[in-house]
Motif scaffolding. Structure first.
Motif, short mmCIF file in Angstrom:
data_model
loop_
_atom_site.label_atom_id
_atom_site.label_comp_id
_atom_site.label_asym_id
_atom_site.label_seq_id
_atom_site.Cartn_x
_atom_site.Cartn_y
_atom_site.Cartn_z
N GLY A 90 1.20 -1.53 -0.04
CA GLY A 90 0.23 0.04 0.29
C GLY A 90 0.62 1.00 -0.01
N PRO A 91 -0.26 2.39 0.48
CA PRO A 91 0.86 3.59 -0.09
C PRO A 91 1.75 3.64 1.31
N GLY A 92 2.93 4.83 1.13
CA GLY A 92 3.97 4.75 2.23
C GLY A 92 5.02 4.06 2.37
N ARG A 93 5.33 2.97 2.26
CA ARG A 93 5.69 2.01 3.08
C ARG A 93 7.50 2.40 1.58
N SER A 94 8.94 2.07 2.07
CA SER A 94 9.81 2.59 1.98
C SER A 94 10.36 1.42 1.84
N TYR A 95 11.34 0.75 0.75
CA TYR A 95 12.11 0.28 0.50
C TYR A 95 13.37 0.60 0.38
N GLU A 96 15.02 -0.32 1.16
CA GLU A 96 15.77 0.60 0.31
C GLU A 96 16.92 -0.65 0.54
N ARG A 97 17.77 -0.69 -1.38
CA ARG A 97 18.62 -1.96 -0.98
C ARG A 97 20.01 -1.58 -1.72
N THR A 98 21.15 -1.85 -1.38
CA THR A 98 22.52 -0.83 -1.24
C THR A 98 23.13 -1.87 -1.30
#
Length: 312
Positions: A41-49
């Motif tokens: 849903g809206p408002g989820r953050s994803y990060e790949r480093t």
């Protein structure tokens, strides 16, 4: 939108610009950082480093990529940043943000000029490329050596790899870090990656931010893997960063609760950037190149490390 294509067995190289979304195959399924029960849903953050650290600590070459995506009503906000450290100097060679359409898999990496992705057999990410003359760079992801998962869906992998800059290739380790969160529910903390050649890789993730944040840790030493749910990572020395009117860490001590892991690292070089805001203190983001020693299972290792640090 431009599209580069080449054939490397079953590999595909994709690159795009603007806000258009690339085909779903642009990213391997393994990089989905959300577990199946997570709703998109809206408002989820994803990060790949992706953190590359050369095996040679006397003349270090370090190259991090940070891919971020945040879902919103009607689309996905994406941001890609990348830096290169060599010859005792930092260079930020990519900092691009764009809005994309809604996606069934917002965590997937997408190419964006001048950055391209090579995807190979079993949809595995093989290369991250940058082509903007005179800068030409190729991060090659090689054999996987270890992988772990965390309680919030974090995924950590250690791979062999190499970094080619202007035709000169440097071998090293790549640490591949994935996580996702909702900002209203959770604030992710710092990453610290500590390496000693090909012998040792230690990954530490903070739970929240600040000098007394709780950490969890993972380590690979030779062919042995260990993880710790509770690692103390303390700032033992700070220095002032006036553009943000904040103190930033300059030295850390590391101690696992079971006593198997311990060490001390300090800043060898840093790149700090203040954000914007109205308060007396401004947000900041920092990259720290680290040096020091780590003791694991009674053996002391010289350390080359990289820390991604933020204050908001």
């Amino acid at each position: 939108m431009s599209l580069w294509r080449c054939t490397l067995g079953l590999a595909v190289l994709l690159s795009g610009c603007g806000g258009d979304e690339a085909p779903e195959r642009a990213l391997p399924a393994e990089t989905a950082v959300a577990s199946p029960e997570v709703t998109e849903g809206p408002g989820r953050s994803y990060e790949r480093t992706l953190m590359f650290l050369s095996f040679a600590a006397d003349t270090p070459v370090v190259q991090p990529w940070v891919f971020q995506a945040r879902t919103r009503l009607g689309g996905v906000e994406r941001h890609v940043t990348a830096w290169l450290y060599r010859s005792d100097a930092w260079e930020q060679f990519m900092d691009v943000a764009w809005d994309g359409p809604p996606s069934r898999a917002p965590w997937r990496l997408l190419p964006h000029d001048p950055m391209g992705l090579v995807v190979g057999e079993s949809d595995a990410l093989e290369h991250v490329l940058f082509r903007q003359p005179p800068r030409e760079l190729d991060l090659l992801l090689g054999e996987q050596r270890a992988d772990w998962s965390g309680p919030r869906g974090e995924e950590v992998r250690v791979l062999l790899g190499s970094l080619s800059v202007a035709g000169t290739s440097t071998p090293g380790a790549i640490v591949d870090l994935n996580r996702n969160w909702r900002p209203a529910e959770h604030t992710p903390g710092d990453w610290l990656v500590l390496t000693s050649g090909d012998s040792l890789q230690v990954v530490l993730e903070g739970e929240g931010r600040g000098g007394s944040a709780a950490y969890r840790g993972w380590a690979r030493v030779d062919d042995r893997e260990t993880q710790w749910p509770d690692v103390s990572v303390e700032w033992t020395e700070v220095r002032s960063f006036e553009p943000a009117r904040r103190d930033v860490p300059n030295r850390w001590t590391v101690q696992a609760a079971d006593g198997e892991l311990g060490g001390e690292v300090s800043v060898r070089s840093s790149r700090l950037q203040a954000g914007s805001g109205e308060g007396p203190q401004l947000p900041l983001e920092a990259l720290f190149l680290l040096q020091g020693t780590v003791t694991l299972y009674g053996v002391e290792y010289p350390i080359l490390g990289l820390a991604l640090h933020a204050q908001s």
